[in-house]
Motif scaffolding. Structure first.
Motif, PDB file in Angstrom:
ATOM      1  N   LYS A  40       0.795  -1.223   0.000  1.00  0.00           N
ATOM      2  CA  LYS A  40       0.000   0.000   0.000  1.00  0.00           C
ATOM      3  C   LYS A  40       0.831   1.278   0.000  1.00  0.00           C
ATOM      4  CE  LYS A  40      -4.381  -1.811   1.569  1.00  0.00           C
ATOM      5  NZ  LYS A  40      -5.549  -1.669   2.446  1.00  0.00           N
ATOM      6  N   HIS A  41       2.145   1.151   0.178  1.00  0.00           N
ATOM      7  CA  HIS A  41       2.979   2.352   0.098  1.00  0.00           C
ATOM      8  C   HIS A  41       3.408   2.633  -1.339  1.00  0.00           C
ATOM      9  CE1 HIS A  41       6.007  -0.815   0.047  1.00  0.00           C
ATOM     10  NE2 HIS A  41       6.869   0.068  -0.411  1.00  0.00           N
ATOM     11  N   ILE A  42       3.113   1.693  -2.254  1.00  0.00           N
ATOM     12  CA  ILE A  42       3.411   1.886  -3.671  1.00  0.00           C
ATOM     13  C   ILE A  42       2.166   2.458  -4.347  1.00  0.00           C
ATOM     14  CG2 ILE A  42       4.127   0.735  -5.811  1.00  0.00           C
ATOM     15  CD1 ILE A  42       5.419  -1.430  -4.140  1.00  0.00           C
ATOM     16  N   ARG A  43       2.367   3.262  -5.380  1.00  0.00           N
ATOM     17  CA  ARG A  43       1.229   3.852  -6.084  1.00  0.00           C
ATOM     18  C   ARG A  43       0.326   2.767  -6.666  1.00  0.00           C
ATOM     19  NH1 ARG A  43       3.124   8.284 -10.304  1.00  0.00           N
ATOM     20  NH2 ARG A  43       0.871   8.658 -10.372  1.00  0.00           N
ATOM     21  N   VAL A  44      -0.967   2.922  -6.477  1.00  0.00           N
ATOM     22  CA  VAL A  44      -1.953   1.993  -7.022  1.00  0.00           C
ATOM     23  C   VAL A  44      -3.025   2.802  -7.745  1.00  0.00           C
ATOM     24  CG1 VAL A  44      -3.635   0.175  -6.537  1.00  0.00           C
ATOM     25  CG2 VAL A  44      -1.588   0.389  -5.098  1.00  0.00           C
ATOM     26  N   ILE A  45      -3.352   2.402  -8.961  1.00  0.00           N
ATOM     27  CA  ILE A  45      -4.462   3.012  -9.692  1.00  0.00           C
ATOM     28  C   ILE A  45      -5.734   2.260  -9.321  1.00  0.00           C
ATOM     29  CG2 ILE A  45      -5.454   3.519 -11.955  1.00  0.00           C
ATOM     30  CD1 ILE A  45      -2.597   3.343 -13.096  1.00  0.00           C
ATOM     31  N   TYR A  46      -6.742   2.989  -8.869  1.00  0.00           N
ATOM     32  CA  TYR A  46      -8.034   2.375  -8.568  1.00  0.00           C
ATOM     33  C   TYR A  46      -9.051   2.807  -9.620  1.00  0.00           C
ATOM     34  CZ  TYR A  46      -6.010   1.316  -4.017  1.00  0.00           C
ATOM     35  OH  TYR A  46      -5.203   0.842  -3.016  1.00  0.00           O
ATOM     36  N   TYR A  47      -9.870   1.867 -10.059  1.00  0.00           N
ATOM     37  CA  TYR A  47     -10.900   2.193 -11.043  1.00  0.00           C
ATOM     38  C   TYR A  47     -12.242   1.639 -10.593  1.00  0.00           C
ATOM     39  CZ  TYR A  47     -10.149  -2.617 -12.761  1.00  0.00           C
ATOM     40  OH  TYR A  47     -10.032  -3.988 -12.866  1.00  0.00           O
ATOM     41  N   ASP A  48     -13.290   2.223 -11.122  1.00  0.00           N
ATOM     42  CA  ASP A  48     -14.654   1.854 -10.751  1.00  0.00           C
ATOM     43  C   ASP A  48     -15.416   1.507 -12.026  1.00  0.00           C
ATOM     44  OD1 ASP A  48     -17.235   1.609  -9.854  1.00  0.00           O
ATOM     45  OD2 ASP A  48     -17.419   3.659  -9.089  1.00  0.00           O
ATOM     46  N   VAL A  49     -15.747   0.242 -12.199  1.00  0.00           N
ATOM     47  CA  VAL A  49     -16.412  -0.188 -13.430  1.00  0.00           C
ATOM     48  C   VAL A  49     -17.834   0.360 -13.539  1.00  0.00           C
ATOM     49  CG1 VAL A  49     -15.030  -2.275 -13.699  1.00  0.00           C
ATOM     50  CG2 VAL A  49     -17.137  -2.363 -12.352  1.00  0.00           C
ATOM     51  N   ASN A  50     -18.342   0.949 -12.472  1.00  0.00           N
ATOM     52  CA  ASN A  50     -19.663   1.575 -12.537  1.00  0.00           C
ATOM     53  C   ASN A  50     -19.601   2.997 -13.097  1.00  0.00           C
ATOM     54  OD1 ASN A  50     -21.129  -0.631 -11.352  1.00  0.00           O
ATOM     55  ND2 ASN A  50     -20.243  -0.056  -9.375  1.00  0.00           N
ATOM     56  N   ASP A  51     -18.396   3.518 -13.226  1.00  0.00           N
ATOM     57  CA  ASP A  51     -18.199   4.829 -13.836  1.00  0.00           C
ATOM     58  C   ASP A  51     -18.327   4.664 -15.351  1.00  0.00           C
ATOM     59  OD1 ASP A  51     -17.085   7.117 -15.051  1.00  0.00           O
ATOM     60  OD2 ASP A  51     -15.657   7.422 -13.424  1.00  0.00           O
ATOM     61  N   PRO A  52     -19.201   5.421 -16.005  1.00  0.00           N
ATOM     62  CA  PRO A  52     -19.383   5.235 -17.453  1.00  0.00           C
ATOM     63  C   PRO A  52     -18.125   5.501 -18.275  1.00  0.00           C
ATOM     64  CG  PRO A  52     -20.514   7.219 -16.688  1.00  0.00           C
ATOM     65  CD  PRO A  52     -20.102   6.456 -15.475  1.00  0.00           C
ATOM     66  N   PHE A  53     -17.169   6.231 -17.707  1.00  0.00           N
ATOM     67  CA  PHE A  53     -15.939   6.555 -18.436  1.00  0.00           C
ATOM     68  C   PHE A  53     -14.740   5.756 -17.935  1.00  0.00           C
ATOM     69  CE2 PHE A  53     -18.544  10.474 -18.259  1.00  0.00           C
ATOM     70  CZ  PHE A  53     -18.810  10.627 -19.614  1.00  0.00           C
ATOM     71  N   TRP A  54     -14.997   4.701 -17.167  1.00  0.00           N
ATOM     72  CA  TRP A  54     -13.893   4.040 -16.471  1.00  0.00           C
ATOM     73  C   TRP A  54     -12.830   3.494 -17.424  1.00  0.00           C
ATOM     74  CZ3 TRP A  54     -12.174  -1.042 -16.610  1.00  0.00           C
ATOM     75  CH2 TRP A  54     -12.986  -1.958 -17.293  1.00  0.00           C
TER      76      TRP A  54
END
Length: 330
Positions: A288-302
């Motif tokens: 968790k100290h390393i950069r992580v990209i989080y995405y949300d598949v419920n976002d229409p532009f994900w």
């Protein structure tokens, strides 16, 4: 040594509305001199007030229609005298996302958790050129401004930077990627190895998102499946792919054991890895100290947003590997 003038607004976004509000209320919104605007507030026009005027201009709340004058912009009017429920929030976000340095740091971390204080401190100095003696000031302004624009969310003791972009649907480069492209050297044979489950739906993201994102960053995408490597021991192929890659991408959603095994190999080789997940619970504490990209598949532009962000973080990991490498303890 005296630091050069700050490029960023030296007041938080909400505090920079004080002068526009005074001009609207006490001068009917008409242009006036800086001294006149100060008189509306009953303060002097020197020193800190000049900084406040400068901040208002950098957020797009004030403009200079004529030499010696300042005027309230339409953006400030939308916030201070909204005619729609979303006017204030949209105006605040526009201000933050157009402010020098603040917008660049936002673009760097959007869709991610802000790093621990020391890592954030180092990045502000090394990547964004914030003077060391101004880092704490900038951090406070950055956090206060993003909170005012509802661009931060707290979860499990971490602060997530909310991504409100829509992504580059036309296949073009985002502003952050364009800037990185100028500073990162990528050779034609440089590869990016993707560690991810093969089964759908996650497996489908390779062709739809990760492959085009890697190509957008200028690297050659590689994935350890039979279609790419052909026959032979899969572990040998994985080792070759990881060892020869300039940078790697790991899709950690669902905690696939094969992906984590490959990630362990990459970390043992101290390779920079771009971590990606749709679920923060899938990220082990040690990572968790390393950069992580989080995405949300419920976002229409994900999909477009993730494609842009992966491309950006690939180049960022090459440029600043300390953000993406699990270092050995001395």
């Amino acid at each position: 040594m005296i630091s050069p003038p700050a490029k960023y607004p030296r007041n938080a976004v909400d505090k920079s509305l004080r002068i526009p509000k005074a001009i609207l209320e006490q001068n009917a919104g008409k242009p006036c001199t800086v001294a006149e605007s100060a008189s509306f507030l009953g303060v002097g026009a020197a020193g800190p007030y000049q900084v406040e005027v400068s901040s208002g201009i950098k957020y797009g709340f004030l403009e200079r229609p004529n030499p010696g004058q300042i005027a309230v912009t339409d953006r400030a009017k939308r916030i201070l005298r909204p005619q729609d429920p979303q006017d204030r929030l949209e105006g605040m976000r526009e201000a933050v996302l157009s402010a020098p340095v603040i917008s660049e740091v936002y673009g760097h971390y959007r869709g991610e958790n802000l790093p621990d204080s020391q890592f954030f401190h180092n990045t502000l100095i090394d990547t964004f050129g914030v003077p060391a003696d101004k880092v704490q000031e900038f951090q406070d302004i950055f956090i206060d401004s993003l909170n005012a624009a509802e661009l931060l969310a707290e979860a499990d003791g971490k602060t997530r930077v909310i991504d409100v972009s829509t992504g580059s649907s036309d296949g073009g480069s985002s502003p952050t990627l364009k800037k990185l492209e100028k500073s990162v050297k990528v050779d034609a044979n440089d590869s990016c190895f993707v560690m991810m489950p093969f089964a759908p739906p996650l497996g489908d993201y390779y062709a739809k998102i990760y492959k085009p994102a890697i190509e957008k960053a200028g690297l050659r995408p590689v994935r350890a499946d039979a279609e790419i490597f052909g026959t032979g021991k899969i572990i040998d192929q994985i080792w070759t792919g990881i060892n020869s890659a300039k940078v790697l991408v790991a899709e950690l959603t669902s905690r696939n054991p094969n992906v984590f095994y490959e990630l362990g190999l990459a970390h043992a080789l101290e390779k920079p890895v771009v971590l990606v997940s749709s679920n923060e619970a899938d990220i082990p504490f040690d990572l968790k100290h390393i950069r992580v990209i989080y995405y949300d598949v419920n976002d229409p532009f994900w999909g477009n947003k993730l494609m842009d962000k992966v491309a950006e973080n690939i180049l960022s990991a090459i440029n600043h590997p300390e953000e993406a490498v699990l270092r050995k303890r001395e």
